[in-house]
Design a protein around this motif. Structure first.
Motif, PDB file in Angstrom:
ATOM      1  N   CYS A  71      -3.448   5.233 -14.297  1.00 16.02           N
ATOM      2  CA  CYS A  71      -2.238   5.575 -13.538  1.00 16.02           C
ATOM      3  C   CYS A  71      -0.963   5.543 -14.365  1.00 16.02           C
ATOM      4  CB  CYS A  71      -2.090   4.634 -12.349  1.00 16.02           C
ATOM      5  SG  CYS A  71      -3.469   4.724 -11.198  1.00 16.02           S
ATOM      6  N   ALA A  97      -3.982   8.929  -6.016  1.00 19.42           N
ATOM      7  CA  ALA A  97      -3.152   7.852  -5.489  1.00 19.42           C
ATOM      8  C   ALA A  97      -3.965   6.926  -4.588  1.00 19.42           C
ATOM      9  CB  ALA A  97      -1.963   8.433  -4.723  1.00 19.42           C
ATOM     10  N   MET A 122       2.251   6.457  -6.824  1.00 16.15           N
ATOM     11  CA  MET A 122       1.207   7.134  -7.599  1.00 16.15           C
ATOM     12  C   MET A 122       1.224   8.646  -7.373  1.00 16.15           C
ATOM     13  SD  MET A 122      -0.348   4.955  -9.505  1.00 16.15           S
ATOM     14  CE  MET A 122       1.258   4.186  -9.698  1.00 16.15           C
ATOM     15  N   TYR A 140      -2.716  -7.216  -2.345  1.00 17.24           N
ATOM     16  CA  TYR A 140      -1.273  -7.053  -2.258  1.00 17.24           C
ATOM     17  C   TYR A 140      -0.646  -8.396  -1.888  1.00 17.24           C
ATOM     18  CZ  TYR A 140      -1.956  -2.015  -2.407  1.00 17.24           C
ATOM     19  OH  TYR A 140      -2.299  -0.749  -2.799  1.00 17.24           O
ATOM     20  N   PHE A 159       0.826  -1.205   0.000  1.00 14.20           N
ATOM     21  CA  PHE A 159       0.000   0.000   0.000  1.00 14.20           C
ATOM     22  C   PHE A 159       0.862   1.258   0.000  1.00 14.20           C
ATOM     23  CE2 PHE A 159      -1.933   3.413   2.517  1.00 14.20           C
ATOM     24  CZ  PHE A 159      -3.060   3.689   1.748  1.00 14.20           C
ATOM     25  N   SER A 160       1.873   1.296   0.863  1.00 12.78           N
ATOM     26  CA  SER A 160       2.736   2.484   0.972  1.00 12.78           C
ATOM     27  C   SER A 160       3.479   2.738  -0.328  1.00 12.78           C
ATOM     28  CB  SER A 160       3.725   2.313   2.120  1.00 12.78           C
ATOM     29  OG  SER A 160       3.064   2.115   3.348  1.00 12.78           O
ATOM     30  N   GLY A 203       3.318  -6.017  -3.984  1.00 10.32           N
ATOM     31  CA  GLY A 203       2.644  -5.118  -4.903  1.00 10.32           C
ATOM     32  C   GLY A 203       1.292  -5.691  -5.262  1.00 10.32           C
ATOM     33  N   PRO A 204       0.522  -4.973  -6.077  1.00 12.50           N
ATOM     34  CA  PRO A 204      -0.787  -5.491  -6.499  1.00 12.50           C
ATOM     35  C   PRO A 204      -0.645  -6.814  -7.243  1.00 12.50           C
ATOM     36  CG  PRO A 204      -0.567  -3.151  -7.004  1.00 12.50           C
ATOM     37  CD  PRO A 204       0.790  -3.631  -6.600  1.00 12.50           C
ATOM     38  N   THR A 213       2.670   1.726  -3.361  1.00  9.64           N
ATOM     39  CA  THR A 213       1.717   2.116  -4.407  1.00  9.64           C
ATOM     40  C   THR A 213       1.252   3.549  -4.205  1.00  9.64           C
ATOM     41  OG1 THR A 213       0.944  -0.174  -4.619  1.00  9.64           O
ATOM     42  CG2 THR A 213      -0.469   1.543  -5.523  1.00  9.64           C
ATOM     43  N   LEU A 214       0.925   3.909  -2.964  1.00 10.46           N
ATOM     44  CA  LEU A 214       0.463   5.274  -2.676  1.00 10.46           C
ATOM     45  C   LEU A 214       1.537   6.293  -3.016  1.00 10.46           C
ATOM     46  CD1 LEU A 214      -1.716   7.111  -1.357  1.00 10.46           C
ATOM     47  CD2 LEU A 214      -0.499   6.799   0.802  1.00 10.46           C
ATOM     48  N   ALA A 248      -4.432   2.928  -4.640  1.00 16.85           N
ATOM     49  CA  ALA A 248      -3.810   2.126  -3.583  1.00 16.85           C
ATOM     50  C   ALA A 248      -4.810   1.439  -2.665  1.00 16.85           C
ATOM     51  CB  ALA A 248      -2.872   3.002  -2.754  1.00 16.85           C
TER      52      ALA A 248
END
Length: 359
Positions: free
Chosen positions: A223, A176, A134, A190, A127-128, A200-201, A130-131, A180
């Motif tokens: 994105c 973002a 983005m 994730y 999550f972190s 990751g995703p 990806t956030l 995320a």
């Protein structure tokens, strides 16, 4: 029944939600060892894991240092609090999240050779990263949009002010979060990726309840394709405007110099964007469109490493190549030459800005 025996013979869709297997289990799958429980030495040598751990440590130290300096410098010097620098600081905050929560986590997990932080740690790291990624990506698009508005003046005398910059910074965080949050609430998920030491995703599995295919398509369109289109359009228009101004003022050495410097900067910016995100996007799309094809997980690690390396070379491109930022950083660190460089930069900027772009 030990874990390996328990997993052997299960169908792909029967794999527990917090576990991922990259190839069918009925093909002597040696990766049926949970990446949350045991070292993944079957995917690579210890030397490779430790090398990646060292590289991630370098990214953590360099990325954290340069982005903290960027934020601290802006706080200390009021003259840096312009609308463009607000966007640069916004990107520095995002990079700091990636370097601290992403690069450091990968350093620790590569050192242990598996996702040692468990399922929750995997979700937090995914999550972190990806956030922050983005926010950084959309900030690049906002910078391109701001440069287009200021230099090309498509809206005439419209002034891009600090409140506009703050609005667009907030918009980058909203976009973002749109990217995320879904894997946390059931649209994709994730999971460990590559050599199972970063998360990751999920763009590997298909035909499951997580609708991973639609999420990957969403990420690619919203994105990647949209920000890239904004960047390419704005910077191409910027180059056309600068070349026209340079032709009209061919006798001006300062204008010609400004045109060459901006051209070089634009090329570096676009290349930096492509280096950051093309490997990850390309590999994800290849996997989505080639379901069932086997691939070396060591190569799947490369895109993740490239994306996290952006926390270092993005600030170098956008901050250290900014003469005003560089001068203030030198002064803050007690290095000589900051005042002289700043005064020279200000005098050159007045001349070049007055001669470049439509009046």
């Amino acid at each position: 029944m030990n874990y390996l025996t328990k997993m052997r013979g299960m169908r792909h869709d029967d794999v527990p939600d917090d576990f991922w297997i990259p190839v069918p289990l009925d093909t002597n799958n040696i990766t049926a060892l949970s990446p949350y429980l045991v070292p993944q030495d079957h995917l690579g040598s210890k030397a490779l894991y430790y090398s990646l751990s060292a590289f991630m440590f370098v990214l953590f130290v360099c990325g954290t240092t340069i982005n903290v300096l960027t934020i601290a410098c802006t706080i200390q010097y009021k003259k840096l609090r312009s609308h463009l620098n607000y966007i640069l600081v916004n990107m520095a905050v995002a990079n700091l999240i990636v370097s601290s929560a992403g690069s450091f986590t990968c350093f620790y997990c590569f050192a242990n050779r598996y996702m040692a932080l468990g399922v929750l740690g995997c979700k937090i790291e995914g999550f972190s990263a990806t956030l922050g990624g983005m926010v950084s990506l959309w900030s690049l698009a906002v910078i391109a949009f701001e440069r287009w508005l200021v230099i090309c003046k498509p809206l005439g005398n419209f002034a891009f002010k600090s409140e506009h910059a703050l609005f667009f910074c907030a918009l980058t965080w909203f976009f973002a979060l749109c990217a995320a949050v879904p894997p946390l609430v059931g649209w994709s998920r994730y999971i460990p990726e590559g050599m199972q030491c970063s998360c990751g995703p999920d763009w590997y599995t298909t035909g499951n309840k997580y609708n991973t295919e639609s999420y990957v398509l969403f990420l690619f369109c919203f994105c990647f394709a949209v920000p890239l289109s904004i960047i390419v359009f704005c910077y191409s228009q910027l180059l056309f405007t600068l070349k026209s101004a340079a032709k009209a003022q061919a006798e001006s050495a300062s204008t010609q110099k400004a045109e060459k410097e901006v051209t070089r900067m634009v090329v570096v910016m676009v290349l930096g964007f492509l280096v950051c995100y093309v490997p990850y996007t390309s590999f994800a799309l290849w996997v989505v469109n080639n379901r069932g094809q086997t691939f070396d997980l060591r190569f799947a690690t490369i895109p993740s490493v490239f994306s996290k390396a952006s926390t270092v070379y993005n600030p170098v491109i956008y901050v250290l190549l900014n003469k005003q930022f560089r001068s203030c950083m030198r002064k803050m660190l007690g290095m000589s030459g900051g005042d002289e460089e700043e005064s020279t930069t200000q005098s050159q900027s007045v001349t070049e800005v007055s001669k470049v772009g439509p009046s």
